[in-house]
Design a protein around this motif. Structure first.
Motif, short mmCIF file in Angstrom:
data_model
loop_
_atom_site.label_atom_id
_atom_site.label_comp_id
_atom_site.label_asym_id
_atom_site.label_seq_id
_atom_site.Cartn_x
_atom_site.Cartn_y
_atom_site.Cartn_z
N GLY A 23 -5.30 -0.23 -3.42
CA GLY A 23 -4.57 -0.39 -2.18
C GLY A 23 -5.46 -0.28 -0.96
N ALA A 24 -6.44 0.61 -1.03
CA ALA A 24 -7.35 0.77 0.11
C ALA A 24 -8.16 -0.49 0.35
CB ALA A 24 -8.28 1.96 -0.13
N VAL A 25 -8.52 -1.19 -0.71
CA VAL A 25 -9.24 -2.46 -0.55
C VAL A 25 -8.37 -3.47 0.17
CG1 VAL A 25 -10.27 -4.40 -1.78
CG2 VAL A 25 -10.68 -2.06 -2.58
N VAL A 26 -7.08 -3.54 -0.24
CA VAL A 26 -6.16 -4.47 0.40
C VAL A 26 -6.01 -4.16 1.89
CG1 VAL A 26 -3.76 -5.27 0.44
CG2 VAL A 26 -4.90 -4.88 -1.75
N VAL A 27 -5.89 -2.87 2.21
CA VAL A 27 -5.74 -2.47 3.61
C VAL A 27 -6.96 -2.88 4.43
CG1 VAL A 27 -5.47 -0.52 5.19
CG2 VAL A 27 -4.17 -0.58 3.05
N LEU A 28 -8.15 -2.66 3.88
CA LEU A 28 -9.38 -3.02 4.62
C LEU A 28 -9.47 -4.53 4.83
CD1 LEU A 28 -12.21 -0.70 3.24
CD2 LEU A 28 -11.06 -0.62 5.45
N VAL A 29 -9.04 -5.31 3.86
CA VAL A 29 -9.06 -6.77 4.01
C VAL A 29 -8.18 -7.19 5.18
CG1 VAL A 29 -8.36 -8.93 2.91
CG2 VAL A 29 -9.65 -7.23 1.60
N LEU A 30 -7.09 -6.45 5.39
CA LEU A 30 -6.19 -6.77 6.50
C LEU A 30 -6.77 -6.36 7.86
CD1 LEU A 30 -2.79 -5.68 4.89
CD2 LEU A 30 -3.69 -8.00 5.14
N GLN A 31 -7.87 -5.61 7.84
CA GLN A 31 -8.60 -5.19 9.05
C GLN A 31 -7.69 -4.51 10.08
OE1 GLN A 31 -10.50 -8.83 10.38
NE2 GLN A 31 -12.24 -8.51 9.00
N PRO A 32 -7.12 -3.35 9.71
CA PRO A 32 -6.25 -2.66 10.66
C PRO A 32 -7.04 -2.13 11.84
CG PRO A 32 -6.68 -1.28 8.76
CD PRO A 32 -7.27 -2.63 8.45
N GLU A 33 -6.46 -2.22 13.02
CA GLU A 33 -7.12 -1.76 14.24
C GLU A 33 -7.34 -0.26 14.24
OE1 GLU A 33 -6.32 -1.85 19.09
OE2 GLU A 33 -5.07 -3.05 17.71
N HIS A 34 -6.50 0.47 13.50
CA HIS A 34 -6.55 1.93 13.50
C HIS A 34 -7.91 2.47 13.06
CE1 HIS A 34 -5.23 6.03 13.27
NE2 HIS A 34 -5.41 6.09 11.95
N THR A 35 -8.58 1.76 12.13
CA THR A 35 -9.88 2.24 11.63
C THR A 35 -11.01 1.27 11.95
OG1 THR A 35 -9.37 1.23 9.47
CG2 THR A 35 -8.88 3.58 9.74
N SER A 36 -10.78 0.39 12.91
CA SER A 36 -11.79 -0.62 13.21
C SER A 36 -13.10 -0.02 13.76
CB SER A 36 -11.24 -1.63 14.22
OG SER A 36 -10.84 -0.97 15.42
N SER A 37 -13.01 1.18 14.36
CA SER A 37 -14.21 1.78 14.95
C SER A 37 -14.98 2.64 13.95
CB SER A 37 -13.82 2.65 16.16
OG SER A 37 -12.95 3.70 15.75
N ILE A 40 -17.39 1.30 7.47
CA ILE A 40 -16.50 0.75 6.46
C ILE A 40 -16.22 1.73 5.31
CG2 ILE A 40 -18.39 -0.37 5.19
CD1 ILE A 40 -16.36 -2.66 4.63
N LEU A 41 -17.25 2.49 4.90
CA LEU A 41 -17.04 3.43 3.80
C LEU A 41 -16.12 4.58 4.23
CD1 LEU A 41 -20.55 3.65 2.08
CD2 LEU A 41 -18.51 2.40 1.33
N VAL A 42 -16.28 5.02 5.48
CA VAL A 42 -15.41 6.09 6.00
C VAL A 42 -13.97 5.57 6.10
CG1 VAL A 42 -14.95 7.63 7.94
CG2 VAL A 42 -17.31 7.19 7.22
N ALA A 43 -13.83 4.34 6.60
CA ALA A 43 -12.50 3.75 6.71
C ALA A 43 -11.86 3.60 5.32
CB ALA A 43 -12.58 2.40 7.41
N TYR A 44 -12.68 3.17 4.37
CA TYR A 44 -12.17 3.01 3.00
C TYR A 44 -11.71 4.36 2.44
CZ TYR A 44 -11.92 2.02 -1.94
OH TYR A 44 -11.48 1.91 -3.25
N GLY A 45 -12.55 5.39 2.66
CA GLY A 45 -12.18 6.72 2.18
C GLY A 45 -10.92 7.24 2.83
N LEU A 46 -10.74 6.95 4.12
CA LEU A 46 -9.54 7.38 4.84
C LEU A 46 -8.30 6.73 4.27
CD1 LEU A 46 -8.14 8.84 7.17
CD2 LEU A 46 -8.70 6.89 8.64
N TRP A 47 -8.35 5.41 4.06
CA TRP A 47 -7.16 4.72 3.54
C TRP A 47 -6.88 5.10 2.09
CZ3 TRP A 47 -4.07 3.36 6.97
CH2 TRP A 47 -4.47 2.77 8.18
N ALA A 48 -7.93 5.23 1.27
CA ALA A 48 -7.73 5.61 -0.13
C ALA A 48 -7.10 7.00 -0.23
CB ALA A 48 -9.05 5.56 -0.90
#
Length: 261
Positions: A23-37, A40-48
């Motif tokens: 699911g975290a991969v799917v979320v990153l593909v959608l490029q949410p603005e919430h974690t755009s800053s 990528i690995l930190v954003a992935y860890g946050l969503w996972a």
């Protein structure tokens, strides 16, 4: 809805972890603005981590309510409705833990206000999490075993059979204007037409083996030749004749009954 009993077993945790990673991969593909800053690995860890805790909270709620004896589908419904509240608190803590609080100036100035804003924000995601996990667990659920057929009530087929004869019929025998019914519990003469009784027992594993005899194949223990004809011996010791024209069918039906048990 989740119909099987839920427990936090290694298998369910494995399913939860796998769903979080995918699911975290799917979320990153959608490029949410919430974690755009974030990197990528930190954003992935946050969503996972978000997804893992969301799945875990939902599973725990269903398991807890099932243990309390709640009937389906209520554990699933109530857990899904409560998930935004629980997930909102966890999500808020994770955002700050990963150094990624809500961007911009928060409209709320108190913790309770921030929490309410987070609950509103995560409600759609909470329902997606609940729906995804329901789908995954239903796919993994073992197929339901067919319910064992209920034993046929002999009295439902022939109403005049005495109650104390039970349901396990062995044979029937025509005697003038009466029918003798023999079961494992005893025997009785009924004021019935033999042909009508045979028709009523059509769904049982029996056979009209002689002009005036019907036997339950499950109670046949042996067949022997008697002169130019045949006879079968039953589990209660009774001997019943088999007409020559019925012998082939009798043997075939008896073989099929033995093979199915």
């Amino acid at each position: 809805m989740i119909s099987q009993k839920i427990a936090l077993t290694p298998q369910t945790l494995k399913t939860t972890l796998g769903a979080s990673v995918a699911g975290a991969v799917v979320v990153l593909v959608l490029q949410p603005e919430h974690t755009s800053s974030l990197p990528i690995l930190v954003a992935y860890g946050l969503w996972a981590t978000h997804l893992f805790f969301g799945f875990l909270l939902f599973l725990s709620g269903v398991a807890f309510l099932q243990r309390l004896g709640w009937r389906n589908p209520w554990p699933t419904i109530v857990s899904a409705l409560m998930l935004p509240i629980l997930f909102g608190a966890v999500s808020l803590a994770l955002d700050y833990g990963f150094g990624n609080p809500e961007e911009g100036e928060p409209t709320a100035t108190t913790f309770l206000g921030l929490l309410l804003e987070e609950i509103v924000a995560v409600t759609p995601a909470s329902f997606v999490i609940a729906g995804a996990l329901i789908y995954l667990l239903r796919r993994e659920a073992p197929p339901a075993e067919p319910a064992a057929p209920k034993p046929v009530s002999l009295r439902s087929l022939i109403a005049s059979v005495p109650l104390d004869l039970g349901n396990d019929i062995i044979r029937m025998h025509a005697q003038d204007h009466y029918v003798e019914v023999v079961t494992t519990q005893g025997r009785s003469l009924l004021s019935e037409q033999f042909g009508e009784c045979v028709d009523k027992l059509a769904d049982l594993d029996g056979i009209h083996c002689h002009r005036s005899h019907w036997v339950r194949l499950a109670h046949v223990v042996d067949i022997k030749k008697k002169g130019s004809a045949y006879a079968c011996f039953l589990s209660n010791g009774d001997e019943v004749p088999i007409s020559r024209r019925k012998y082939s069918e009798f043997k075939s039906r008896l073989h099929n009954t033995a093979a199915s048990t």
